[in-house]
Design a protein around this motif. Structure first.
Motif, short mmCIF file in Angstrom:
data_model
loop_
_atom_site.label_atom_id
_atom_site.label_comp_id
_atom_site.label_asym_id
_atom_site.label_seq_id
_atom_site.Cartn_x
_atom_site.Cartn_y
_atom_site.Cartn_z
N LYS A 175 0.81 -1.22 0.00
CA LYS A 175 0.00 0.00 0.00
C LYS A 175 0.84 1.27 0.00
N CYS B 113 -15.40 1.98 -0.66
CA CYS B 113 -14.69 2.37 0.56
C CYS B 113 -15.62 3.23 1.40
N SER C 104 -0.96 4.78 0.53
CA SER C 104 -2.42 4.79 0.47
C SER C 104 -3.02 5.23 1.80
N HIS D 98 -10.08 2.22 -2.13
CA HIS D 98 -10.04 3.50 -1.41
C HIS D 98 -9.76 4.66 -2.36
N ARG E 29 -7.73 -3.38 -1.71
CA ARG E 29 -8.35 -2.36 -0.87
C ARG E 29 -7.77 -0.97 -1.10
N ALA E 30 -6.47 -0.88 -1.34
CA ALA E 30 -5.86 0.44 -1.55
C ALA E 30 -6.44 1.13 -2.78
N CYS F 231 -15.01 -2.48 3.45
CA CYS F 231 -15.28 -2.60 2.01
C CYS F 231 -15.58 -4.04 1.62
N CYS G 253 -5.79 3.94 2.78
CA CYS G 253 -6.60 2.81 3.24
C CYS G 253 -6.16 2.40 4.63
N THR G 254 -7.15 2.19 5.52
CA THR G 254 -6.86 1.82 6.91
C THR G 254 -6.97 0.32 7.17
#
Length: 406
Positions: free
Chosen positions: A328, A388, A368, A352, A348-349, A376, A370-371
């Motif tokens: 990420k 996201c 990124s 987001h 996921r990144a 998601c 993204c957490t």
């Protein structure tokens, strides 16, 4: 000097503009199997954001091959919708990949053509505790021949729809993964035994798909580098499987991990939050999420969480490999490229921020936002489909509209 992820890469007959690949992450954007305008826009956005290739998740090769009703099914009547998607991706300069899949015993569709769902071996079906199908049937040679032809037909239809590549899903607990997994495959014939023998049927599927479309499309495979639970496959198993697929001629292996039923946390490298289960409208998913929370270990996300396992596979083969799992940041991507991986796959990144690759290239960002909250993951079961939750809510109407108006 290590190859840069921004360099082009050739995969069989296909050349990508860079080595960033959007992973196949179930989108929830095909109500009744019909690709929606939301699905087109989802992948167009990934292409516009700079990826070299974007992967359409879970394109089922048959009605029995679906896990849920609302998934893309590779049927001739859906060709115009799929063509709208690939055309949109191509206009943005990227390639489009169709992940071709059969769920095997991992299915929640209301009706099947067989009395029990098919798998590598018969017996108790773990996912049946959720779906009500408590037993599975071992595939016969005739079953294998029929399903192999369905993979071939699906790949040919993907080619007709304008896809540039197909990814044969051999991970996460779907049918071909059930053959590869020592926990699922207890066969005593030529298709069971050690990891090399367990790879025999998936390799036969790969060979037939390559023979049918390999001159025109990149043919890739997704495998697990660890199944993430005690009786599951290991990195040593994955290394042996990769050697089989390399000999068969796969153009690229995407290295993932985890299993949907036994160890979903190993797919994502982090635990699922309690609130993630609550946003799912699908009752089966809500129930399954609550059950899994009882056995799920508490895992803190760490970047490159599958690197150690993937490096073992990298050492076992010379063929192109794509790293997946917690990449990420630019520093992380540079690390996996220095490790000798040929591409990086992100999920996921990019959900987001679909423009993340372009922002990396311009220097606008180096990591990124993204957490890894994993909300998601469950959002695919909401009316809007996968998105996201840290961003503005998407237009629900797009997910209720077919890609091509009738």
């Amino acid at each position: 000097m290590p190859t840069s992820a921004f360099d082009p890469i050739r995969l069989g007959p296909l050349t990508l503009r860079n080595r960033f690949i959007k992973s196949a992450t179930n989108e929830g954007m095909a109500r009744g199997g019909v690709p929606s305008r939301a699905l087109v826009e989802h992948h167009r956005g990934m292409a516009a954001g700079g990826v070299g290739m974007t992967t359409v998740a879970y394109c089922a090769i048959s009605a029995d091959g679906r896990t849920f009703v609302d998934q893309v099914q590779l049927k001739p009547e859906f060709l115009p919708h799929l063509r709208a998607l690939t055309d949109a991706v191509h206009r943005e300069g990227a390639a489009a990949c169709a992940q071709i899949t059969h769920g095997g015993a991992f299915t929640f569709v209301p009706e099947l053509s067989t009395r029990r769902p098919l798998s590598a071996s018969g017996g108790f079906n773990a996912v049946g505790a959720i779906s009500g199908r408590y037993l599975r049937s071992a595939m016969t040679p005739d079953d294998m021949q029929r399903v192999t032809q369905q993979f071939v037909d699906g790949a040919c239809l993907a080619r007709e729809a304008g896809f540039d590549a197909v990814e044969i899903h051999m991970g996460h607990g779907y049918l071909l993964s059930q053959f590869l997994s020592p926990a699922y495959n207890k066969r005593r014939d030529a298709y069971g035994g050690d990891a090399t023998a367990r790879a025999r049927f998936p390799a036969q599927v790969l060979r037939r798909v390559l023979d049918a479309v390999g001159a025109d499309l990149a043919v890739t495979c997704k495998i697990g580098v660890t199944e993430g639970f005690r009786r599951g496959g290991t990195a040593d198993d994955a290394s042996a499987i990769a050697q089989v697929l390399e000999r068969e001629g796969a153009h690229l292996l995407v290295l993932s991990g985890g299993m949907n039923v036994e160890a979903p946390w190993a797919i994502f490298g982090s635990s699922m939050p309690r609130e993630a289960a609550e946003i799912a409208e699908n009752a089966i998913v809500r129930f399954a999420s609550k059950v899994l929370r009882l056995v799920e270990p508490k895992i803190e996300f760490k970047p490159l969480y599958l690197r150690e396992h993937s490096l073992k596979v990298r050492a076992a083969v010379r063929m192109p490999l794509a790293y997946l799992g917690g990449a990420k940041s630019l520093a992380g991507i540079e690390q996996v490229m220095a490790d000798g991986f040929d591409a990086v796959v992100m999920g996921r990144a990019l959900i987001h921020d679909p423009a993340l690759v372009s922002k990396f290239a311009s220097g606008a960002v180096s990591e990124s936002g993204c957490t890894a909250c994993n909300r998601c993951v469950v959002s695919m079961y909401t009316p809007a489909g996968t998105h996201c939750v840290l961003n503005a809510a998407p237009d629900v109407a797009l997910n209720a509209t077919p890609a091509v108006a009738r």
